[in-house]
Design a protein around this motif. Structure first.
Motif, PDB file in Angstrom:
ATOM      1  N   ARG A 104      46.368  25.659  68.765  1.00 38.77           N
ATOM      2  CA  ARG A 104      46.023  26.721  67.816  1.00 38.77           C
ATOM      3  C   ARG A 104      47.164  27.719  67.662  1.00 38.77           C
ATOM      4  NH1 ARG A 104      41.130  27.316  70.564  1.00 38.77           N
ATOM      5  NH2 ARG A 104      41.742  29.407  71.208  1.00 38.77           N
ATOM      6  N   VAL A 105      47.698  28.168  68.805  1.00 38.07           N
ATOM      7  CA  VAL A 105      48.757  29.174  68.750  1.00 38.07           C
ATOM      8  C   VAL A 105      50.034  28.589  68.156  1.00 38.07           C
ATOM      9  CG1 VAL A 105      50.137  30.784  70.126  1.00 38.07           C
ATOM     10  CG2 VAL A 105      47.751  30.361  70.723  1.00 38.07           C
ATOM     11  N   SER A 106      50.256  27.289  68.339  1.00 35.11           N
ATOM     12  CA  SER A 106      51.475  26.665  67.806  1.00 35.11           C
ATOM     13  C   SER A 106      51.505  26.660  66.287  1.00 35.11           C
ATOM     14  CB  SER A 106      51.601  25.230  68.321  1.00 35.11           C
ATOM     15  OG  SER A 106      50.685  24.355  67.655  1.00 35.11           O
ATOM     16  N   LEU A 107      50.365  26.903  65.658  1.00 29.60           N
ATOM     17  CA  LEU A 107      50.311  26.934  64.195  1.00 29.60           C
ATOM     18  C   LEU A 107      50.740  28.277  63.621  1.00 29.60           C
ATOM     19  CD1 LEU A 107      46.917  25.042  63.672  1.00 29.60           C
ATOM     20  CD2 LEU A 107      49.229  24.128  63.447  1.00 29.60           C
ATOM     21  N   HIS A 108      50.950  29.270  64.501  1.00 29.51           N
ATOM     22  CA  HIS A 108      51.415  30.579  64.024  1.00 29.51           C
ATOM     23  C   HIS A 108      52.887  30.490  63.623  1.00 29.51           C
ATOM     24  CE1 HIS A 108      48.065  32.707  66.559  1.00 29.51           C
ATOM     25  NE2 HIS A 108      47.588  31.935  65.596  1.00 29.51           N
ATOM     26  N   HIS A 109      53.324  31.414  62.782  1.00 30.84           N
ATOM     27  CA  HIS A 109      54.682  31.357  62.238  1.00 30.84           C
ATOM     28  C   HIS A 109      55.621  32.380  62.868  1.00 30.84           C
ATOM     29  CE1 HIS A 109      53.565  28.483  59.122  1.00 30.84           C
ATOM     30  NE2 HIS A 109      52.483  29.221  58.896  1.00 30.84           N
ATOM     31  N   ASP A 110      55.142  33.152  63.826  1.00 31.52           N
ATOM     32  CA  ASP A 110      55.984  34.191  64.426  1.00 31.52           C
ATOM     33  C   ASP A 110      56.263  33.873  65.895  1.00 31.52           C
ATOM     34  OD1 ASP A 110      53.371  34.480  65.145  1.00 31.52           O
ATOM     35  OD2 ASP A 110      53.341  36.677  65.036  1.00 31.52           O
ATOM     36  N   LEU A 111      56.484  32.613  66.202  1.00 28.33           N
ATOM     37  CA  LEU A 111      56.684  32.195  67.585  1.00 28.33           C
ATOM     38  C   LEU A 111      58.107  32.488  68.039  1.00 28.33           C
ATOM     39  CD1 LEU A 111      54.861  28.731  67.469  1.00 28.33           C
ATOM     40  CD2 LEU A 111      53.937  30.930  68.219  1.00 28.33           C
ATOM     41  N   TYR A 122      55.988  26.679  71.826  1.00 29.50           N
ATOM     42  CA  TYR A 122      57.092  26.473  70.890  1.00 29.50           C
ATOM     43  C   TYR A 122      57.375  24.983  70.700  1.00 29.50           C
ATOM     44  CZ  TYR A 122      61.462  27.520  68.474  1.00 29.50           C
ATOM     45  OH  TYR A 122      62.456  27.618  67.526  1.00 29.50           O
ATOM     46  N   SER A 125      54.775  23.474  68.539  1.00 32.80           N
ATOM     47  CA  SER A 125      54.923  23.842  67.129  1.00 32.80           C
ATOM     48  C   SER A 125      55.905  22.925  66.400  1.00 32.80           C
ATOM     49  CB  SER A 125      55.384  25.300  67.008  1.00 32.80           C
ATOM     50  OG  SER A 125      56.725  25.448  67.444  1.00 32.80           O
ATOM     51  N   SER A 128      53.402  20.220  65.499  1.00 28.18           N
ATOM     52  CA  SER A 128      52.262  20.634  64.677  1.00 28.18           C
ATOM     53  C   SER A 128      52.724  21.214  63.340  1.00 28.18           C
ATOM     54  CB  SER A 128      51.419  21.663  65.428  1.00 28.18           C
ATOM     55  OG  SER A 128      52.176  22.827  65.740  1.00 28.18           O
ATOM     56  N   GLN A 129      53.743  22.081  63.381  1.00 29.54           N
ATOM     57  CA  GLN A 129      54.268  22.656  62.135  1.00 29.54           C
ATOM     58  C   GLN A 129      55.420  21.824  61.562  1.00 29.54           C
ATOM     59  OE1 GLN A 129      54.842  26.940  61.676  1.00 29.54           O
ATOM     60  NE2 GLN A 129      54.050  27.245  63.749  1.00 29.54           N
TER      61      GLN A 129
END
Length: 439
Positions: A104-111, A122, A125, A128-129
């Motif tokens: 879930r957190v890996s989908l954020h864009h401010d990592l 990271y 991500s 996932s991203q």
């Protein structure tokens, strides 16, 4: 019953049927705000997850040779590991787990990249991203990472039992096939990376002169997720290079300086990461240990270790729960693993006391220092048996190898006298046989 009720009943039946048919392809997770998130959404995600699985299967064809494992056995280990990967994925979707948080957190864009939990997020991500993989797809990526560790672990035990009896070879295979080894190393998280790093370090230590690059890779991998364990590896390597009797003084000084330089960089960083702080006095360290002991005391897995002496802490961490202490099917399975560990510890320990030695030429000083330091530190700071089941695989492969490598006797061809052979670094069982046969 009116038409509207019939329609509602049919729709409800269709939804249930869809959930059963979709099975492993349509994962749903209830997050904290009660919103359901689809982790495999549509046919494209199914295709990409399938491609990841077959990519791992393709790697089996290439990884077997460098690890000196037959292709058939390499594929078998991958399929075995994948079963636990799918089981773990199904379990965390419905019962929760750290893997859900990582994804879930890996989908954020401010990592921001960092070591530890942030490093795993990271890395996740990137799949996932970066590649747009679903939850199941990323799970299968970590399955490949953990499989590499399982293959390296098996290759190490295979080398240790080469030329020995049938029972010992089957015992080594049984240890590799322990469910806990594949279960914890198959999920999104730190365990897959740390297990693989330790297994690669073990494999590299057998012929360290030829596999020094692999050892560096192992250190970097463990540094990404557990910097304090990377510090222990570097400490073990430093001591091994300095104390190794079969290394020339020039090489000993050179490698020792490099290892000490790496230690001076990694160890303070690892201590700061753990929250102790480099240069802390004894009181600060003891306070940290007591704080760690107090964690996770509540619940079925918590055990009060604060009043135990060190030997009891070591036994509790490595060999408990025992079968008579199991309160669930998972604890019972773990207790079966612990019985095997205890058998290896007793039989292997007796072999060491009898003076039995390995003929592989591995850096046993490094292995012993790392395993003992890791065992003592983790046993002193972990109060929860559920956590120990996972974390002990950061040093258990090394201990298992050290014990199995001195168990049993090497089979000799008929007519070849059993004479002592002087131990030399890098001397393999086959070399010993050939020299005794006069080849």
């Amino acid at each position: 019953m009116d038409a509207g009720s019939d329609c509602n009943a049919i729709n409800a039946w269709r939804m249930k049927a869809h959930a059963v048919i979709a099975g492993m392809f349509h994962f749903l997770l209830v997050v904290d705000d009660g919103v359901k998130m689809e982790y495999v959404d549509g046919g494209l995600d199914v295709v990409t997850a399938t491609l990841v699985f077959f990519l791992g299967l393709l790697l089996c064809l290439f990884l077997g040779k460098p690890f000196q494992v037959p292709v058939g056995r390499s594929i078998f280990l991958y399929l075995w590991h994948s079963i636990f990967c799918l089981t773990y994925a199904w379990y965390v979707v419905f019962d929760g787990g750290d893997a859900n948080m990582y994804y879930r957190v890996s989908l954020h864009h401010d990592l921001v990249f960092n070591v530890g939990t942030a490093g795993v997020i990271y890395l996740t991500s990137l799949f996932s991203q970066g590649l747009g993989l679903s939850f199941l797809g990323v799970f299968l990526v970590y399955n490949i990472i953990g499989y590499v560790g399982l293959l390296a672990f098996y290759a190490s035990l295979k080398a240790a039992t080469d030329g020995k009896g049938f029972f010992l070879k089957r015992l080594a295979l049984l240890v590799v096939l322990l469910p806990s080894a594949s279960f914890w190393s198959s999920a999104i998280g730190k365990d897959a990376i740390s297990f693989t790093a330790i297994a690669l370090a073990l494999w590299a230590s057998i012929h360290l002169n030829k596999r020094i690059i692999l050892m560096i890779v192992a250190v970097l991998l463990i540094l990404l997720v557990r910097p304090h364990m990377a510090g222990l590896i570097v400490i073990g390597l430093s001591a091994s290079f300095v104390l190794h009797a079969n290394v020339s003084y020039l090489k000993r000084i050179g490698f020792g300086c490099l290892a000490l330089a790496a230690s001076s960089a990694i160890v303070p960083f690892a201590m700061n990461y753990a929250g102790i702080g480099f240069g802390s006095d004894v009181d600060v360290v003891m306070s940290y240990v007591e704080e760690r002991q107090a964690y996770n005391q509540s619940g079925g897995g918590g055990v009060d270790i604060s009043q135990m002496n060190l030997p009891m802490k070591l036994f509790t961490y490595m060999f408990r729960p025992m079968p008579f202490e199991a309160g669930s099917i998972f604890q019972l399975a773990s207790s079966m693993d612990n019985l095997i560990f205890l058998y290896l510890f007793i039989v292997g320990g007796c072999a060491i006391l009898k003076g039995e030695k390995s003929q592989l030429g591995e850096h046993r000083t490094f292995l012993w220092i790392y395993a003992i330091l890791a065992w003592v530190i983790l046993a002193m700071t972990t109060a929860n048996l559920g956590i120990s089941v996972r974390q002990k695989w950061m040093f258990a492969p090394v201990l298992i190898y050290l014990f199995i490598s001195v168990m049993g006797t090497m089979r000799m061809p008929s007519g070849v006298p059993r004479v002592p052979v002087q131990h030399r670094p890098g001397l393999h069982h086959r070399d010993v046989l050939q020299r005794r046969e006069g080849k």
